[in-house]
Design an enzyme around this catalytic site. Sequence first.
Site, short mmCIF file in Angstrom:
data_model
loop_
_atom_site.label_atom_id
_atom_site.label_comp_id
_atom_site.label_asym_id
_atom_site.label_seq_id
_atom_site.Cartn_x
_atom_site.Cartn_y
_atom_site.Cartn_z
N GLY A 64 -7.17 3.48 1.71
CA GLY A 64 -7.99 3.62 0.50
C GLY A 64 -7.23 4.23 -0.66
CG HIS A 92 -1.88 1.15 1.21
ND1 HIS A 92 -3.01 1.15 0.42
CD2 HIS A 92 -1.88 2.35 1.84
CE1 HIS A 92 -3.66 2.29 0.58
NE2 HIS A 92 -2.99 3.03 1.45
CG LEU A 110 -9.23 -1.46 0.86
CD1 LEU A 110 -8.69 -2.38 -0.20
CD2 LEU A 110 -10.04 -0.33 0.24
CG ASP A 111 -5.82 -0.25 2.16
OD1 ASP A 111 -5.31 -1.11 1.41
OD2 ASP A 111 -6.22 0.84 1.74
CD GLU A 112 -8.39 -1.37 8.87
OE1 GLU A 112 -7.50 -1.67 9.68
OE2 GLU A 112 -9.00 -0.29 8.88
#
Lengths: 284, 284, 284, 284
Positions: B202, B193, B228-230
């Site tokens: 995000g 990311h 998402l992204d976690e």
Amino acid sequence: MRDHACLIVYGPDKRGVVAAVTGLLARHECNIVSLDQYTDNPDGGDYFQRVVFTRPHLTAALPELESELASTLKPFDMEFKLTDQSVPKRMAILASTSDHCLLDLLWRHRRGELPVTVPMVVSNHDVTADDVRTFGIPFFHVPSQHGPDKSQSEAEILKLLAGNVDFVVLARYMQILSNDFIEKVGVPVINIHHSFLPAFIGAGPYKKAKERGVKLVGATSHYVTEELDEGPIIEQDVVRVTHADTAVDLARRGAYVEREVLSRAVTWHAQDRVIRKGNHTIVF
Amino acid sequence: MRDHACLIVYGPDKRGVVAAVTGLLARHECNIVSLDQYTDNPDGGDYFQRVVFTRPHLTAALPELESELASTLKPFDMEFKLTDQSVPKRMAILASTSDHCLLDLLWRHRRGELPVTVPMVVSNHDVTADDVRTFGIPFFHVPSQHGPDKSQSEAEILKLLAGNVDFVVLARYMQILSNDFIEKVGVPVINIHHSFLPAFIGAGPYKKAKERGVKLVGATSHYVTEELDEGPIIEQDVVRVTHADTAVDLARRGAYVEREVLSRAVTWHAQDRVIRKGNHTIVF
Amino acid sequence: MRDHACLIVYGPDKRGVVAAVTGLLARHECNIVSLDQYTDNPDGGDYFQRVVFTRPHLTAALPELESELASTLKPFDMEFKLTDQSVPKRMAILASTSDHCLLDLLWRHRRGELPVTVPMVVSNHDVTADDVRTFGIPFFHVPSQHGPDKSQSEAEILKLLAGNVDFVVLARYMQILSNDFIEKVGVPVINIHHSFLPAFIGAGPYKKAKERGVKLVGATSHYVTEELDEGPIIEQDVVRVTHADTAVDLARRGAYVEREVLSRAVTWHAQDRVIRKGNHTIVF
Amino acid sequence: MRDHACLIVYGPDKRGVVAAVTGLLARHECNIVSLDQYTDNPDGGDYFQRVVFTRPHLTAALPELESELASTLKPFDMEFKLTDQSVPKRMAILASTSDHCLLDLLWRHRRGELPVTVPMVVSNHDVTADDVRTFGIPFFHVPSQHGPDKSQSEAEILKLLAGNVDFVVLARYMQILSNDFIEKVGVPVINIHHSFLPAFIGAGPYKKAKERGVKLVGATSHYVTEELDEGPIIEQDVVRVTHADTAVDLARRGAYVEREVLSRAVTWHAQDRVIRKGNHTIVF
């Protein structure tokens, strides 16, 4: 910094402003020591300039310089701020029980590395009183009020600060200042937040960092605004951590980042290197 | 890594497990090359251990070792995973148009620095096809479907991957994978990311970073989970930026952090150095 | 960088030079994009200035600007260099068998991040020929002569370079260039040394670093002068290592520092950000 | 660290030593808290191991553990050192006029971050006396002798240290200790050198760094040996500088690296994390 002045110029970008300003300085026999400039958008953006210059008998010459700068910059529609760098800014420190940021600022000040005077330290606890006074700095104990209304203790702090300080540093001061305080204090307030903002806004950032399993923790120094932890960022830094570090370890390692970051932010502010535009800073 | 094996042991912490495991290895004439261990809570936490060891004719000896480890660790209620390090993991790469992470992985692989094979690169664009094939790696072009339903293109990718790969790397793959895909793929998926998570979750993190006025930008490599992204963070790093950097500059400088962070995460995963527990990683 | 020019001014410090230069630029309807300046000694030191500016139809205006600058700067006894930034510098790369610095430069060039053209790569080995030509760059193989006399192979390289390049980059070129070569080549030569100079001058720095037991290894990019590894330093950086890293590991980790350091040095040189004075550099 | 012990084992590498040691600890109901190991050469190199473990009533159990370890390790031909971590090491500090390393150590000690006691600070100047005594630490002023013979002042310091300390820290102590002193003191001596060794050995490193035009300055903490600045390195770090920094600026910025590097080295030494072999350190 005898006979040194700092000139900040800012406003909508126009051609010729550098020539106009440096021409004026040359006619007044000023020697430019450093010059930084920045335009945030080549098409119709804002222009920011910082010039440090020297001149014999500067203090006597400042009023005339100021008035000529006003006429020179009027057609450019630009604003300016001229400061005598031989006059250090007066910095008040607000602290609580943690001493790492507080003592680091006092050491650096004593070492002659911070171009400030420190007229007072105010704390809602008295544990650091002896340390502070060892440095020859006045210490005032203003306990926090219980409950959500802090107006009385804030009023007491405001009374101590009024007229005596040019900016305030929150050196791990663990009270949230009211919007009313921020409005009334009338000088810039610099905070150190113990995380890499905007990650982990609010209380307990090291605990949150541990829970999220991050591999770096950080610290952020910013100007205080009405929105908590949302003010313009002056400086940030991080340090590497591992899975084996507990939340307490993170706080311990983070403390050393906090003191470095805060002292850089304070130094740059005191040297008039930081210009605010909206929620951003230009750091020259 | 001929005749090298890696043993991961984990479960509720109990006294004596190091002695039991190393005793067993000693009896089987294994030489310990490295040993790491960690307990996440001294009072009733979990225990994690990674041992790399060598033994002549290791492959032949593995089944017996495996069975003895099972009996030895049963009374401790611990699980284990024994892998033959002479067998490199098979890594598929999913990419889009950006090539910086993709090419860096292929190039490190060619240098012999990544203990993996690369059976395929799959991309929803074909711009990197020639570059990938120059490295001798198969390239498959699976265009993304328009609209929110990606089930058909995801099915095509799943068919390519099925049985051929041990883990998947998203090297700036600009499609959000469905939960259905993540469930069906059945192997770990590692993402990079382009921000210092949890800041700027995000899309568009560099634009958000510019808007917030941060002084560092970063990159985060993590396992992909349904949120998402976690997912659990494997590695992160940052680089210093200034007010003068535009959002495009941030993306450019961030790209070099991304490729470093992703390659470290991939290397550690391929070496069985990363153990997941909940939303955390232990990186030995 | 259409219609952008870069002006470098340097010489014994005198009051009024900023005003004179920026006044001239304003009269010619030039817009200053950035301005940096530095005086290496407030009492009788040298002054260095870099201004980037834009102007419509710049190329046509350059000769007049150049001539006016000459008359303006004559009374100041200062020299200047005016370059049209729309014309990228021509960079030749000399390499040997290592490809990490070479490929990183070619990648960055292809990404549009280096303001240069690359007319040729010259190598004393042919292992990187295919890679280089994949980027559409000519590759010339000039084997090194055996024995101490390299005059013939150096002459061959000089013939390739003559008139075709503005600067030369040694991207881990493992031959020591003769003083004769450095004199004849007539353009700046930038090297990447695989240590944090002045530590570990000469051959085998990673081996020496391992022997000394350092905890960081580094890389240094510098201009090549007649004294080996003693030229003006442009950029340096380091990476952390531990006792567990072998000399081979140090070389591996150092390679990633080398490519970052070299690409920064090359970018800054190509943007006319680096001014040499004696054995020092000013990097704006 | 109540009921915690640290066991260091070292000697020619042999198979089975981990199992032997951890088996013994398991039989004595010891809980392993951390275990690190390293072999400096897989073919006939030396083996180093550090184990921290807990056990109820540790102090009472130590003599028996010690004796069993001796018999267990005898067939392996390995040496060991068993220390009770509830007993902090006694650290003397030698200082001169600079206070940044000295005060940082005292302050970290007061925060409870250094597992040491500080029985005394000895200085050849008295300027820091008040600061030191504010921390409740005895301060002894031993002026340096004029001329090359320092035997009398060294003898005075040796008399103060004798029997009272477990290691000595030179916190920017600006006297070169004689080989005679180093021999007689009989405990490890840790120094902080104000450069990134082996660059800029000897006096005036910041001045030399300015003259060479480096882009990073650093600090190195090492054990003191008979050869000046050549002892085994424990820790190093660097900070970025520019052409605009004077030698005084380098010294100022370097000071903050020095205090960080020294405090890390001291902490690791005090925790028995540092093992010396020849001119190297293994830092677990």
